[in-house]
Motif scaffolding. Structure first.
Motif, PDB file in Angstrom:
ATOM      1  N   ALA A  60       0.811  -1.215   0.000  1.00 37.35           N
ATOM      2  CA  ALA A  60       0.000   0.000   0.000  1.00 37.35           C
ATOM      3  C   ALA A  60       0.849   1.270   0.000  1.00 37.35           C
ATOM      4  O   ALA A  60       0.304   2.376   0.063  1.00 37.35           O
ATOM      5  N   GLY A  61       2.184   1.122  -0.056  1.00 34.69           N
ATOM      6  CA  GLY A  61       3.050   2.289  -0.091  1.00 34.69           C
ATOM      7  C   GLY A  61       3.401   2.850   1.265  1.00 34.69           C
ATOM      8  O   GLY A  61       3.784   4.016   1.373  1.00 34.69           O
ATOM      9  N   VAL A  62       3.302   2.023   2.321  1.00 32.47           N
ATOM     10  CA  VAL A  62       3.603   2.464   3.683  1.00 32.47           C
ATOM     11  C   VAL A  62       4.902   1.808   4.155  1.00 32.47           C
ATOM     12  O   VAL A  62       4.969   0.574   4.216  1.00 32.47           O
ATOM     13  N   PRO A  63       5.947   2.570   4.491  1.00 37.26           N
ATOM     14  CA  PRO A  63       7.176   1.974   5.033  1.00 37.26           C
ATOM     15  C   PRO A  63       6.905   1.298   6.375  1.00 37.26           C
ATOM     16  O   PRO A  63       6.021   1.710   7.132  1.00 37.26           O
ATOM     17  N   VAL A  64       7.700   0.276   6.672  1.00 34.59           N
ATOM     18  CA  VAL A  64       7.517  -0.515   7.881  1.00 34.59           C
ATOM     19  C   VAL A  64       8.871  -0.673   8.573  1.00 34.59           C
ATOM     20  O   VAL A  64       9.903  -0.841   7.909  1.00 34.59           O
ATOM     21  N   PHE A  65       8.870  -0.619   9.905  1.00 37.46           N
ATOM     22  CA  PHE A  65      10.051  -0.979  10.684  1.00 37.46           C
ATOM     23  C   PHE A  65       9.651  -2.084  11.648  1.00 37.46           C
ATOM     24  O   PHE A  65       8.671  -1.952  12.389  1.00 37.46           O
ATOM     25  N   CYS A  66      10.423  -3.187  11.659  1.00 36.18           N
ATOM     26  CA  CYS A  66      10.106  -4.304  12.548  1.00 36.18           C
ATOM     27  C   CYS A  66      11.388  -4.999  12.977  1.00 36.18           C
ATOM     28  O   CYS A  66      12.420  -4.917  12.296  1.00 36.18           O
ATOM     29  N   ALA A  67      11.322  -5.655  14.101  1.00 36.54           N
ATOM     30  CA  ALA A  67      12.458  -6.421  14.615  1.00 36.54           C
ATOM     31  C   ALA A  67      12.273  -7.892  14.267  1.00 36.54           C
ATOM     32  O   ALA A  67      11.162  -8.422  14.322  1.00 36.54           O
ATOM     33  N   ASP A  68      13.382  -8.537  13.902  1.00 42.34           N
ATOM     34  CA  ASP A  68      13.368  -9.956  13.546  1.00 42.34           C
ATOM     35  C   ASP A  68      14.022 -10.727  14.683  1.00 42.34           C
ATOM     36  O   ASP A  68      15.247 -10.838  14.765  1.00 42.34           O
ATOM     37  N   ILE A  69      13.199 -11.241  15.576  1.00 45.00           N
ATOM     38  CA  ILE A  69      13.703 -11.878  16.795  1.00 45.00           C
ATOM     39  C   ILE A  69      14.399 -13.205  16.509  1.00 45.00           C
ATOM     40  O   ILE A  69      15.451 -13.509  17.065  1.00 45.00           O
ATOM     41  N   LYS A  70      13.820 -14.026  15.621  1.00 51.63           N
ATOM     42  CA  LYS A  70      14.365 -15.366  15.367  1.00 51.63           C
ATOM     43  C   LYS A  70      15.023 -15.511  13.998  1.00 51.63           C
ATOM     44  O   LYS A  70      15.533 -16.578  13.679  1.00 51.63           O
ATOM     45  N   GLY A  71      15.007 -14.471  13.182  1.00 51.11           N
ATOM     46  CA  GLY A  71      15.589 -14.552  11.848  1.00 51.11           C
ATOM     47  C   GLY A  71      14.588 -14.923  10.779  1.00 51.11           C
ATOM     48  O   GLY A  71      14.901 -14.908   9.582  1.00 51.11           O
ATOM     49  N   ASP A  72      13.355 -15.281  11.170  1.00 52.09           N
ATOM     50  CA  ASP A  72      12.353 -15.752  10.216  1.00 52.09           C
ATOM     51  C   ASP A  72      11.854 -14.656   9.276  1.00 52.09           C
ATOM     52  O   ASP A  72      11.500 -14.929   8.134  1.00 52.09           O
ATOM     53  N   LEU A  73      11.822 -13.421   9.747  1.00 53.55           N
ATOM     54  CA  LEU A  73      11.245 -12.346   8.941  1.00 53.55           C
ATOM     55  C   LEU A  73      12.114 -11.941   7.763  1.00 53.55           C
ATOM     56  O   LEU A  73      11.643 -11.242   6.864  1.00 53.55           O
ATOM     57  N   SER A  74      13.379 -12.342   7.768  1.00 55.49           N
ATOM     58  CA  SER A  74      14.261 -11.930   6.675  1.00 55.49           C
ATOM     59  C   SER A  74      13.764 -12.436   5.325  1.00 55.49           C
ATOM     60  O   SER A  74      14.042 -11.837   4.280  1.00 55.49           O
ATOM     61  N   GLY A  75      12.984 -13.533   5.319  1.00 58.32           N
ATOM     62  CA  GLY A  75      12.459 -14.085   4.077  1.00 58.32           C
ATOM     63  C   GLY A  75      11.527 -13.158   3.333  1.00 58.32           C
ATOM     64  O   GLY A  75      11.205 -13.410   2.164  1.00 58.32           O
ATOM     65  N   ILE A  76      11.112 -12.076   3.964  1.00 59.70           N
ATOM     66  CA  ILE A  76      10.211 -11.133   3.312  1.00 59.70           C
ATOM     67  C   ILE A  76      10.888 -10.447   2.126  1.00 59.70           C
ATOM     68  O   ILE A  76      10.224  -9.871   1.263  1.00 59.70           O
ATOM     69  N   GLY A  77      12.225 -10.541   2.063  1.00 61.82           N
ATOM     70  CA  GLY A  77      12.956  -9.963   0.939  1.00 61.82           C
ATOM     71  C   GLY A  77      13.144 -10.925  -0.219  1.00 61.82           C
ATOM     72  O   GLY A  77      13.845 -10.606  -1.182  1.00 61.82           O
ATOM     73  N   ALA A  78      12.526 -12.107  -0.174  1.00 57.57           N
ATOM     74  CA  ALA A  78      12.650 -13.094  -1.244  1.00 57.57           C
ATOM     75  C   ALA A  78      11.269 -13.561  -1.694  1.00 57.57           C
ATOM     76  O   ALA A  78      10.315 -13.584  -0.909  1.00 57.57           O
ATOM     77  N   ARG A  79      11.175 -13.948  -2.951  1.00 52.09           N
ATOM     78  CA  ARG A  79       9.906 -14.429  -3.501  1.00 52.09           C
ATOM     79  C   ARG A  79       9.470 -15.707  -2.791  1.00 52.09           C
ATOM     80  O   ARG A  79      10.286 -16.593  -2.519  1.00 52.09           O
ATOM     81  N   GLY A  80       8.179 -15.786  -2.484  1.00 56.77           N
ATOM     82  CA  GLY A  80       7.655 -16.964  -1.821  1.00 56.77           C
ATOM     83  C   GLY A  80       7.614 -18.180  -2.722  1.00 56.77           C
ATOM     84  O   GLY A  80       7.692 -18.076  -3.956  1.00 56.77           O
TER      85      GLY A  80
END
Length: 523
Positions: A60-80
């Motif tokens: 939707a064009g909204v920047p996001v800041f989040c913490a990756d506690i276990k490393g799982d969220l890093s996958g958001i930068g790769a195609r599913g």
């Protein structure tokens, strides 16, 4: 149903009486700055829900800041990957088309290992948050407030921990003279603070203080396709020092509050901030800090920032803060112990009841990926709670490889911007130089020494702490020497001030507001 539609984020589908899921559930973007809460026991799907929300906001064009506690969220930068269980979930909730894609992401890391270095200066942190980080007593916090005032008045830039250590050393040597002007400065309190700083350094906090400091604009980027950049903070190592983690995120929240202008209600937020493991922020926090968190959460809404707390138990968040969170996603909770039963009851009471089911019973019966959802709608009133199957993510579910992460770091828009430390002249260098210049007079024969040469103040020669207030009864023969000495001090101060004028003006004026809210609080 698309990921975003008509100014709303698609969250999933709610359950009908026959058990099927067919009613789409949305989060309205215009109410996304009214903050939110994502709770649930371990393994119930909180991290996937966080990823779903981050993807929706980014699209939707909204920047996001989040913490990756276990490393799982890093996958958001790769195609599913179109796995069977994801395709089945997409079909159940009516997500069509279900397209696999990656999202623009920037990785950050306080230690510079898994992302761009994140730094701030001691001056920007402010005395209250620093006292929280050091677990300081009231007396020690008072000493920190005095240290910041001396630095402001003396033109001493507090950039990293060694700057603060040098200033505390000066204060210990000059405790008697400074106490008369600023109030009691206990050498015991100074010593305790110095020991706490050493411990902080051993825990790796020295990586956090210094320059270049993080620019807020770099976590509010929009890519060429109009998608909001998702800033992911690597927090797996950071979580070994939970106090540093909580203090850092609270500092970042206060920086956003200070720097962003008032914008009122917008069609969509300017930034969404996810505070994972939120209980660490409030654990053992003094009442005055909780009050300030509540105040910032309430007021930052008008800056266009939405704050979403993610934690296991709704009881982790104080009621005064909980009341500010309008959008709720509640995953399953266990109810084995009395405290857990109380948490279930509390969570159920925060929702607008649905006559079709018992909210309290549903909380303990939710499956993985299911949640009770209530969002603000209409004129800002909470919607009736619905038992919702959360939609599947479009990016990868799981971590990136080290090579993939490194590729993002080297080809991203901030490559090389934050990776090298800048160590410009600041309090440590200024105080060390002035102490060194005073060695020669102290080594002069006793017959040539004046009473001034024996004092620590004479050795340090801080601006504003000379001897202009001494009685005029001194011999006239000493007046020219004192005059020349004062000129040297002023000249030295002007030279050091000129080198850091721009940052000092910005820091001293810009920090005045946030210190009033999260900083120099008088007991």
């Amino acid at each position: 149903m698309a990921m975003t539609e008509d100014g709303s984020l698609f969250l999933g589908a709610s359950r009908k009486a026959d058990g099927s899921f067919n009613k789409a559930e949305f989060l309205a973007l215009k109410f996304a700055n009214r903050h939110g809460l994502v709770t649930g026991a371990t393994g119930t799907g909180k991290t996937v829900t966080l990823q779903v929300l981050a993807e929706g906001f980014s699209a939707a064009g909204v920047p996001v800041f989040c913490a990756d506690i276990k490393g799982d969220l890093s996958g958001i930068g790769a195609r599913g990957e179109p796995r069977d269980f994801l395709l089945k979930r997409a079909e159940e909730v009516g997500l069509e088309p279900y397209a696999m894609t990656e999202f623009p992401v920037i990785f950050w890391d306080l230690f510079g290992e898994k992302g761009h270095r994140v730094r701030t200066t001691v001056a920007e942190m402010g005395p209250l948050l620093l006292a929280r980080l050091l677990d300081a007593t009231e007396a020690q916090e008072g000493v920190l407030n005095i240290a910041f005032k001396i630095a402001d008045e003396g033109g001493l830039a507090l950039l990293d921990l060694k700057d603060l250590q040098a200033l505390l050393t000066y204060m210990a040597e000059q405790a008697g003279a400074l106490s008369a002007e600023y109030g009691l400065i206990s050498k015991a309190s100074v010593g305790s603070l110095q020991r706490a700083l050493l411990l902080l350094e051993r825990q790796g906090a020295e990586h956090f203080f210094g320059e270049p400091a993080l620019a807020i604009s770099d976590i509010m980027r929009i890519d060429a396709d109009g998608r909001g950049t998702i800033s992911v903070l690597a927090a797996d190592r950071l979580m070994m020092n939970p106090r540093l983690y909580a203090t850092f995120l609270l500092w970042l929240l206060s920086e956003l509050f200070e720097e962003l202008p008032e914008v009122g209600d917008l069609d969509k937020p300017k930034l969404v901030f996810f505070f994972d493991e939120a209980h660490l922020l409030f654990k053992d926090a003094p009442k005055i800090l909780i009050e300030r968190v509540e105040q910032v959460v309430r007021l930052i809404r008008s800056k266009g920032v939405g704050v979403y707390f993610v934690t296991q138990n709704p009881l982790d968040v104080p009621e005064s803060v909980l009341a500010q969170l309008g959008n709720r996603v509640q995953h399953a909770l266990r109810a084995y112990s009395p405290r857990e039963q109380k948490a279930v009851k509390t969570a159920a009471e925060t929702f607008r009841p649905n006559p079709d089911f018992s909210t309290q019973e549903a909380i303990t019966a939710l499956g993985t990926g299911e949640a009770l959802v209530s969002t603000l709608s209409g004129k800002g009133a909470p919607s009736m709670v619905e038992r919702t199957l959360i939609r599947p993510p479009s990016a990868r579910v799981g971590p990136l490889s080290d090579a993939e992460r490194q590729s993002h770091l080297t080809t991203g828009p901030l490559s090389g911007v934050y990776d090298e430390t800048v160590d410009r002249e600041s309090a440590y260098e200024i105080l060390a130089r002035r102490a060194g210049k005073a060695v020669a007079p102290q080594q002069a024969p006793a017959s040539q020494q004046t009473p001034e040469s024996d004092s620590a103040a004479s050795r340090w020669k801080l601006p504003g702490f000379g001897h202009e207030d001494e009685a005029p009864a001194r011999e006239e023969s000493r007046a020219p020497a004192r005059s020349r000495q004062r000129e040297t001090v002023v000249e030295a101060a002007m030279k050091s001030a000129a080198r850091s004028l721009a940052s000092q003006v910005a820091n001293q004026l810009g920090r005045a507001l946030v210190r009033g809210i999260l900083g120099s609080l008088k007991r």
